[in-house]
Motif scaffolding. Sequence first.
Motif, mmCIF file in Angstrom:
data_model
loop_
_atom_site.group_PDB
_atom_site.id
_atom_site.type_symbol
_atom_site.label_atom_id
_atom_site.label_comp_id
_atom_site.label_asym_id
_atom_site.label_seq_id
_atom_site.Cartn_x
_atom_site.Cartn_y
_atom_site.Cartn_z
ATOM 1 N N GLY A 171 31.254 29.652 100.993
ATOM 2 C CA GLY A 171 32.457 28.980 100.505
ATOM 3 C C GLY A 171 32.462 27.481 100.704
ATOM 4 O O GLY A 171 33.493 26.827 100.504
ATOM 5 N N GLY A 172 31.311 26.941 101.113
ATOM 6 C CA GLY A 172 31.203 25.494 101.225
ATOM 7 C C GLY A 172 32.213 24.887 102.170
ATOM 8 O O GLY A 172 32.475 25.415 103.252
ATOM 9 N N ILE A 173 32.794 23.781 101.763
ATOM 10 C CA ILE A 173 33.766 23.060 102.601
ATOM 11 C C ILE A 173 35.193 23.287 102.125
ATOM 12 O O ILE A 173 36.095 22.509 102.430
ATOM 13 C CB ILE A 173 33.447 21.551 102.616
ATOM 14 N N PHE A 174 35.409 24.389 101.405
ATOM 15 C CA PHE A 174 36.723 24.691 100.844
ATOM 16 C C PHE A 174 37.374 25.823 101.637
ATOM 17 O O PHE A 174 36.909 26.982 101.575
ATOM 18 C CB PHE A 174 36.593 25.057 99.370
ATOM 19 N N MET A 218 31.976 20.445 109.602
ATOM 20 C CA MET A 218 31.494 21.759 110.028
ATOM 21 C C MET A 218 32.461 22.384 111.020
ATOM 22 O O MET A 218 32.830 23.563 110.897
ATOM 23 C CB MET A 218 30.103 21.645 110.655
ATOM 24 N N PHE A 219 32.890 21.606 112.011
ATOM 25 C CA PHE A 219 33.828 22.134 112.998
ATOM 26 C C PHE A 219 35.163 22.500 112.349
ATOM 27 O O PHE A 219 35.796 23.496 112.730
ATOM 28 C CB PHE A 219 34.039 21.118 114.116
ATOM 29 N N GLU A 220 35.586 21.729 111.369
ATOM 30 C CA GLU A 220 36.828 22.067 110.654
ATOM 31 C C GLU A 220 36.707 23.421 109.973
ATOM 32 O O GLU A 220 37.652 24.229 109.982
ATOM 33 C CB GLU A 220 37.143 20.985 109.619
ATOM 34 N N VAL A 254 38.674 27.194 110.610
ATOM 35 C CA VAL A 254 39.267 28.021 109.559
ATOM 36 C C VAL A 254 38.721 29.448 109.612
ATOM 37 O O VAL A 254 39.478 30.431 109.539
ATOM 38 C CB VAL A 254 38.985 27.403 108.166
ATOM 39 N N ILE A 255 37.393 29.572 109.742
ATOM 40 C CA ILE A 255 36.728 30.861 109.545
ATOM 41 C C ILE A 255 36.873 31.804 110.734
ATOM 42 O O ILE A 255 37.208 32.989 110.570
ATOM 43 C CB ILE A 255 35.229 30.643 109.252
ATOM 44 N N ASN A 256 36.629 31.309 111.946
ATOM 45 C CA ASN A 256 36.535 32.207 113.096
ATOM 46 C C ASN A 256 37.789 33.044 113.335
ATOM 47 O O ASN A 256 37.680 34.241 113.651
ATOM 48 C CB ASN A 256 36.160 31.428 114.357
ATOM 49 N N PRO A 257 38.994 32.502 113.190
ATOM 50 C CA PRO A 257 40.180 33.352 113.386
ATOM 51 C C PRO A 257 40.310 34.479 112.368
ATOM 52 O O PRO A 257 41.072 35.431 112.589
ATOM 53 C CB PRO A 257 41.346 32.357 113.252
ATOM 54 N N LEU A 258 39.563 34.380 111.263
ATOM 55 C CA LEU A 258 39.654 35.399 110.215
ATOM 56 C C LEU A 258 38.654 36.532 110.408
ATOM 57 O O LEU A 258 38.707 37.533 109.696
ATOM 58 C CB LEU A 258 39.405 34.749 108.844
#
Length: 372
Positions: free
Chosen positions: A190-193, A226-228, A232-236
């Motif tokens: 999903g890239g940076i989106f 990358m950290f941003e 986003v991703i890890n909580p999902l």
Amino acid sequence: MTSFGFSLLATNGAARRGRIASAHGTAETPAFMAVGTAGTVKAMTADAVRATGTEIVLGNTYHLMLRPGAERVASLGGLHRMADWPGIILTDSGGFQVMSLAKLRKLDEVGVIFRSHIDGSAHHLTPERSIAIQHALDATITMAFDECTKFPATYDEVAASMRLSMRWAARSRDAFARRDGYGQFGIVQGGIFPDLRAESAAALTDIGFEGYAIGGLAVGEGQTRMFEMLDVINPLLPDHRPRYLMGVGTPDDLLGGIARGIDMFDCVMPTRAGRTARAFTARGIFNLRNARFADDARPLDPGCPCLGCARHSRAYLHHLFRAEEMLGSMLLTAHNLTYYQRLMAGARCAIETQTFEEYAVATREGWARGDD
């Protein structure tokens, strides 16, 4: 037979301390996995890799299917026996290498047709074929086949690529031969989106995997972005499954990833740096080719148990690289992997004692101080 599983043993903020159990033993997390693309960690014997504290090594579908061939590896007892690594092996699916190395690529819904970068021979790699090759290699952890989205790319390009990867992920899961102690990871794209990353994470968790990887980062977007994306991703992602950040990275990247909930990392950086005279130490990165080391009788990194630090001086390591002796690459590669494994061990201990933030601050302060 041991079932493949992940136990979450402690948390400290978002940082996680866990353990992977598999048919080929256990691995403590956070873990750094040594890259052994073609069935070997370059410049190291398997015993030398074990001595660093490494518990998981990587192999690569693309490289091993071309040479020596998956069927040949299988006939020789699988990659564990062939490479003298009875522990956990994770195999990348080959998608990244097809996109970055192969010639005359043609991609469609079915898969990718490409020509080998070695001899120009034609091959067709599909999700089903990638999973079959990884099975023949006897990978403990199999990766789903995905398309590696280019960077930079437009929103529409990233969306189309990610959704193709999700369809391939479903086919990869269907092709996976489930066995006790073996697992398969899906790969979030999903890239940076953020919305595309969330869509990808939802699709993969709906399919259901033994673990979840995050791909398409550390490809030029910068550490901050990358950290941003990790935020986003890890909580999902499910708490009870391991999380793997692919192709990362610097020691500072690792600390930042752990702080955001990553359990597993891999990167060629420590081994490649070792072959080019760069050493990771508690006081930052040294270039052993520099003349300032020619008469330096001190160990490279005091307190490091590796052979290069315990038995030799900076001056000797400098000499080896100046003389183009292969022992220099061997010793420095072992040192760098040992440094990465000590960094991970320190992180695990800090999470257990609820001091990870202090550990990260002290480690970064050591790098900033530099050499005495």
